[in-house]
Design an enzyme around this catalytic site. Structure first.
Site, PDB file in Angstrom:
ATOM      1  N   HIS A 206       0.870  -1.166   0.000  1.00  0.00           N
ATOM      2  CA  HIS A 206       0.000   0.000   0.000  1.00  0.00           C
ATOM      3  C   HIS A 206       0.918   1.229   0.000  1.00  0.00           C
ATOM      4  CE1 HIS A 206      -3.064  -2.853   1.154  1.00  0.00           C
ATOM      5  NE2 HIS A 206      -3.973  -1.937   1.410  1.00  0.00           N
TER       6      HIS A 206
ATOM      7  N   GLU B 266      -1.827   6.049  -0.561  1.00  0.00           N
ATOM      8  CA  GLU B 266      -3.247   6.112  -0.178  1.00  0.00           C
ATOM      9  C   GLU B 266      -3.435   7.410   0.617  1.00  0.00           C
ATOM     10  OE1 GLU B 266      -4.501   3.047   2.576  1.00  0.00           O
ATOM     11  OE2 GLU B 266      -6.632   3.338   2.142  1.00  0.00           O
TER      12      GLU B 266
END
Ligand SMILES: Nc1ncnc2[nH]cnc12
Ligand SMILES: [Zn+2]
Length: 342
Positions: A204, A207
């Site tokens: 990730h 974000e």
């Protein structure tokens, strides 16, 4: 109406039947409140909610951390191999209904081992459901173990050690949880070891965190794919690099809306990503918490951006080209999309 469709109903039907892969799905984030109550009762676990409605009402988040606090609490009802099986089987049944043909599922082992649940219990339950779904529905799968980035690299190393006996069932490693303040560089060594074990690498990034975290994921972790990646667009050179290297972004529209990454889906960057030549895909992230499985994500973003038939086809094709399937399987799925569209 968007190019390629004569009505909104036609687009909805097209999305529903489109063969697709889901590449960004946290299995613990598919825990529906109904199952949460059932498992709490089964395992004698107290939960701070009186009803399913109360649980749903609690799902109002101002940012990623708000969500994570409730997500870690929710997974506390998962104890036995059967629990992990039932959770995974429920997701796969929903995915099958959405014409998902291949899934790459994240799980968070540290969220369970910290509560005294054995690593093997988690793997056994999830993989039994994955095997059943392949037999029953023809859905293929890959399993990606995520390290929680708010914990230390030493904790991630210990988790990788625990995974060693199960590497025949684990295809990749990822990085999730609280992004800001926990850059990819914190995990450079454990990801190098995972790579040396032949595991695929995702993280990730971008974000909530800055474009620099996406750079680090590429340069230091050597990721095969970026999860989310929204904030990459703030850096034109980074955007050009992602496009040139064909790095897939696993984008999650309803998640972005619920976690206030975007204020409004009409302002979502998905079309800009496609226009920049990025291999963007549509995924549900944590569907129980964010209000929709993969087709609901396609539908919401198609409505908000008025996506054309060609754009929807590109998104579905990207979901297979960005997957960790072999070239032969990818070609088969791309041919199925072509046949569907004929
Ligand atoms: N969207 C998300 N971002 C970071 N960590 C997560 N864990 C589960 N969902 C997540
Ligand atoms: Zn995620």
């Amino acid at each position: 109406m968007a190019e390629g469709f004569t009505s909104a109903a036609e687009r909805t039907a097209f999305i529903a039947g489109l063969p697709k892969a889901e590449l960004h799905l946290h299995i613990e984030g598919s825990l529906e409140p109904e199952l949460m109550f059932e498992l709490a009762q089964r395992n004698g676990v107290a939960i701070p909610f009186a009803s399913v409605e109360e649980v749903r009402a609690a799902y109002a988040f101002a940012n990623l951390q708000d969500f994570l606090d409730i997500y870690y609490q929710g997974m506390g009802v998962l104890h036995t191999e059967q629990d992990f099986h039932d959770l995974t089987a429920a997701y796969l049944a929903r995915a099958h209904a959405d014409h998902v043909r291949h899934v790459e599922i994240f799980f968070d082992p540290q969220g369970h081992t910290v509560r005294g649940i054995a690593f093997g219990t988690v793997i056994a339950g999830i993989t039994r459901a994955l095997d059943e779904a392949e037999t029953r529905h023809g859905i293929t799968s890959k399993l990606i173990m995520c390290f929680l980035r708010h914990l230390s690299e030493a904790d991630a190393e210990a988790t990788l050690d625990e995974a060693l006996p199960y590497l025949d069932r684990i295809d990749g490693v990822g990085l999730d949880s609280s992004e800001v303040g926990h850059p990819p560089s914190k995990f450079q060594r454990v990801f190098a070891r995972a790579r040396s074990l032949g595991l695929k690498i995702v993280a990730h990034a971008g974000e909530e965190g800055p474009p620099a975290y996406v750079h680090e994921a590429l340069d230091l972790l050597k990721v095969d794919r970026i999860d989310h990646g929204n904030r990459s667009l703030e850096d034109p050179a980074l955007t050009r690099r992602l496009a040139a290297e064909g790095i897939c972004l696993t984008v999650c529209p309803l998640s972005n809306l619920k976690l206030c990454v975007v204020d409004d889906l009409a302002a979502h960057p998905l079309r800009v990503m496609l226009g920049a030549g990025l291999v963007a895909t549509v995924n549900s992230d944590d569907p129980s918490y964010f209000g929709g499985y993969v087709n609901a994500n396609y539908q919401a973003i198609a409505d908000a951006l008025d996506l054309s038939r060609a754009e929807l086809i590109t998104l579905a094709r990207n979901s297979f080209t960005g997957s960790f399937l072999d070239d032969e399987a990818k070609a088969r799925h791309l041919a199925a999309i072509t046949a569907y569209c004929a």
